[in-house]
Design an enzyme around this catalytic site. Structure first.
Site, short mmCIF file in Angstrom:
data_model
loop_
_atom_site.label_atom_id
_atom_site.label_comp_id
_atom_site.label_asym_id
_atom_site.label_seq_id
_atom_site.Cartn_x
_atom_site.Cartn_y
_atom_site.Cartn_z
N ASP A 54 0.82 -1.22 0.00
CA ASP A 54 0.00 0.00 0.00
C ASP A 54 0.86 1.28 0.00
OD1 ASP A 54 -2.14 -1.83 0.41
OD2 ASP A 54 -1.91 -1.65 2.59
N GLU A 103 -11.38 0.03 -3.42
CA GLU A 103 -10.58 0.60 -2.32
C GLU A 103 -9.38 1.32 -2.93
OE1 GLU A 103 -9.38 -2.81 0.04
OE2 GLU A 103 -8.01 -3.52 -1.50
O1 FUB Z 1 -3.15 -3.66 3.36
C1 FUB Z 1 -4.45 -3.84 3.86
C2 FUB Z 1 -5.46 -3.47 2.84
O2 FUB Z 1 -5.30 -4.29 1.70
C3 FUB Z 1 -5.36 -2.07 2.33
O3 FUB Z 1 -5.87 -1.08 3.19
C4 FUB Z 1 -6.07 -2.22 1.06
O4 FUB Z 1 -5.95 -1.14 0.20
C5 FUB Z 1 -5.47 -3.51 0.54
O5 FUB Z 1 -4.23 -3.32 -0.05
#
Ligand code: FUB
Length: 333
Positions: A27, A234
């Site tokens: 991320d 997301e």
């Molecule tokens: O790393 C945890 C979660 O997985 C992140 O917040 C999302 O964007 C995905 O990458």
């Protein structure tokens, strides 16, 4: 921990550079402050938590900051800079962070779950981009779900984007209020978008209620919830290029990073294409930044852990905008 400099092979055309191999990172939110590139990633660990559909196995506990003065040069690890045990309201799962600056004040934004299992978004403050960061006592009022990302606009205003569906819980909110009975819209209904709000001058509070960002298709119709190849899942990110705002995001279960363009930080944005094709591992995440005259795409994959989806590695590669401002799709090598 004292800074730890590591050199990995440089970015070369058509290839990606691994940023660090002494820990797992994911991320990546890349920011440039005073001519240095800082990367704010999640710090992946294997906490032994069983895998489930809400992502409890992404059980990260702290953050490291990486820095580079040259995209091809040594990478310095300045972490750990914030631990979950030091955040009064947070219990677990320190997910995708970002950072912003106002004068000599740097703010780290991060999602974490409360003891009740709700994702909230916190802020932590430092007088250096590499921390250590002191958390605010409460999460940011009016912000929730996951994946905070900040646009520092040319006029000095800062905007906080946030949200992610499924394990990120965004589908559980209506009018900023959590309700267990709420769910995703039906496939033929408009998809949920990320949220955006202008930040206050302190950068640790919202100056206004958040609003939903609308992503339109080529006919000006909001993307549908059933359009899994394009709808927001997301990981929102906004960068400016040639006077336009580019919103990019992960499509989650179809494993793409897509983007859309618009004329306002609030949107609407019109779908424009794929930034990054699927990488090894379930999740895909990214950031886009201009540094030293080069556009860079930071992303992660799970190749170094043999595909263990919660043990990821941050990479960087070159990103191109064509003469129409369109992003050329990157296929990871
Ligand atoms: O790393 C945890 C979660 O997985 C992140 O917040 C999302 O964007 C995905 O990458």
């Amino acid at each position: 921990m004292s800074p730890d400099a590591q050199t990995t092979p440089p970015v070369a055309p058509g290839t990606a550079r691994v940023l660090a191999t002494h820990l797992y990172t994911a991320d990546p939110s890349a920011r440039v402050f005073d001519g240095t590139l800082y990367v704010y990633p999640s710090h992946d660990i294997d906490a032994g938590v069983p895998e489930d559909d809400t992502g409890e196995h992404f059980a990260m506990e702290d953050y490291h900051v990486l820095s580079l003065t040259d995209p091809d040069g040594p990478v310095t690890d300045h972490g750990p800079v914030l631990h979950v045990r030091d955040v009064p309201w947070a219990d677990r799962q320190m997910w995708a962070p970002d950072a912003a600056r106002s004068g000599d004040r740097y703010v780290l934004y991060f999602p974490a779950k409360t003891a009740e299992g709700l994702f909230r978004i916190g802020a932590a403050v430092a007088d250096s981009p590499v921390g250590p960061f002191t958390p605010e006592p409460e999460p940011i009022a009016g912000a929730y779900s996951i994946d905070p990302a900040v646009l520092a606009d040319d006029d000095g205003a800062h905007y906080l984007y946030f949200g992610g569906i499924w394990g990120g819980q965004l589908q559980k909110y209506r009018d900023d209020v959590f309700g267990e009975a709420h769910d995703e819209p039906a496939p033929d209904q408009p998809a949920l978008g990320p949220r955006v709000a202008r930040l206050g001058a302190d950068l640790t509070s919202l100056a206004e209620p958040s609003r939903e960002v609308v992503i339109l298709d080529e006919d000006g119709v909001p993307l549908r919830a059933g359009d899994h190849d394009r709808r927001f899942f997301e990981g929102a990110w906004v960068h400016r290029h040639a006077g336009r705002y580019h919103l990019s995001w992960s499509t989650g279960d179809t494993h793409l990073i897509c983007y859309a363009t618009g004329d306002s930080p609030y949107g609407p944005f019109t779908y424009a294409g794929v930034v990054l094709t699927p990488v090894p591992g379930w999740t895909t995440q990214h950031s886009i930044v201009e540094f030293g005259g080069r556009w860079l795409l930071f992303f992660h994959d799970a190749s170094r852990s043999g595909g263990r989806t919660h043990l990821r590695t941050v990479k960087v590669t070159e990103l191109e905008h064509d003469d129409q401002g369109r992003i050329r799709t990157v296929t990871p090598g």
